[in-house]
Design a protein around this motif. Structure first.
Motif, PDB file in Angstrom:
ATOM      1  N   TRP A  74       0.559  -1.001  -0.031  1.00  0.00           N
ATOM      2  CA  TRP A  74       0.126   0.101   0.384  1.00  0.00           C
ATOM      3  C   TRP A  74       0.868   1.025  -0.433  1.00  0.00           C
ATOM      4  N   TYR A  78       0.449   3.825  -2.534  1.00  0.00           N
ATOM      5  CA  TYR A  78      -0.271   5.445  -2.415  1.00  0.00           C
ATOM      6  C   TYR A  78       0.591   5.931  -1.588  1.00  0.00           C
ATOM      7  N   TRP A 118      -6.895   3.109  -9.530  1.00  0.00           N
ATOM      8  CA  TRP A 118      -6.269   1.294  -9.735  1.00  0.00           C
ATOM      9  C   TRP A 118      -5.401   1.074  -9.733  1.00  0.00           C
ATOM     10  N   THR A 121      -3.598   1.214  -7.062  1.00  0.00           N
ATOM     11  CA  THR A 121      -3.268  -0.484  -6.368  1.00  0.00           C
ATOM     12  C   THR A 121      -3.072  -1.593  -6.666  1.00  0.00           C
ATOM     13  N   VAL A 159      -7.056  -5.928  -5.884  1.00  0.00           N
ATOM     14  CA  VAL A 159      -7.588  -5.099  -7.264  1.00  0.00           C
ATOM     15  C   VAL A 159      -8.961  -5.203  -8.292  1.00  0.00           C
ATOM     16  N   HIS A 162     -11.145  -2.932  -6.642  1.00  0.00           N
ATOM     17  CA  HIS A 162     -11.440  -1.922  -6.882  1.00  0.00           C
ATOM     18  C   HIS A 162     -11.600  -1.442  -8.570  1.00  0.00           C
TER      19      HIS A 162
END
Length: 194
Positions: A74, A78, A118, A121, A159, A162
């Motif tokens: 993560w 992100y 996405w 992700t 995945v 999302h």
């Protein structure tokens, strides 16, 4: 031990972020702020090393090791996005900078934005799955790796879910309200390209 370290890394992430932005915008120490923000990835390296040492010392692979891999994934996917977003808001609020760009709210510009999220992700899940696969191969036949495999499934399901959500923005794009500023469409297209 691993869960405590994950919590410490999460708290450390936000503390380093707050210190970096404070140094950068309130104290006007640009280099110090940049150095503090660049220290963020070190937390993930510490977590990765501690998890590897824990497994090497004979710990049974568990959900804690899987959670550590997902957390690292993560952060890779992100972390930079989050830092950049907060940096833009801090520059605006604390240093009188321009207001940060908002994500587009309508049409295909919004769909492209959601598609970009996405892809983050996907990157995070790929990193998590690679780390989990490395742990599975490292442990080999010495332990039960079902919890590690289960976390690979969690990453892949994230995945897919999302991706389905992002796809809805393509299939059913939100329309601009009647009477809205037509120049906003161009601004949204420009923002979506960034």
């Amino acid at each position: 031990m691993v869960v405590t370290l994950i919590i410490a890394c999460e708290v450390g992430f936000w503390v380093l972020l707050a210190l970096g932005l404070t140094a950068r915008y309130l104290l006007k120490w640009r280099r110090t702020g940049a150095v503090l923000l660049l220290c963020e990835p070190l937390l993930e390296l510490v977590l990765f090393a501690a998890t590897a040492v824990d497994l090497r010392n004979g710990a049974e692979p568990s959900w804690q090791h899987g959670l550590a891999a997902v957390y690292i994934g993560w952060t890779v996917g992100y972390g930079h996005y989050t830092v950049r977003w907060l940096d833009g808001h801090a520059a605006h609020r604390l240093a009188g900078g321009p207001p940060p760009l908002r994500p587009p709210r309508h049409g295909m510009a919004r769909a492209r934005h959601e598609g970009g999220l996405w892809l983050r992700t996907v990157l995070g899940a790929a990193v998590a799955c690679a780390l989990l696969e490395g742990a599975v191969r490292y442990v080999g036949d010495a332990g039960d790796v079902s919890s590690l495999r289960a976390f690979q499934g969690v990453a892949l399901r994230a995945v897919v879910v999302h991706g389905l959500i992002a796809l809805t923005y393509v299939i059913w794009p939100r329309r601009r309200p009647a009477g809205a500023d037509p120049a906003a469409d161009e601004r949204e297209r420009t923002e979506a390209r960034r």
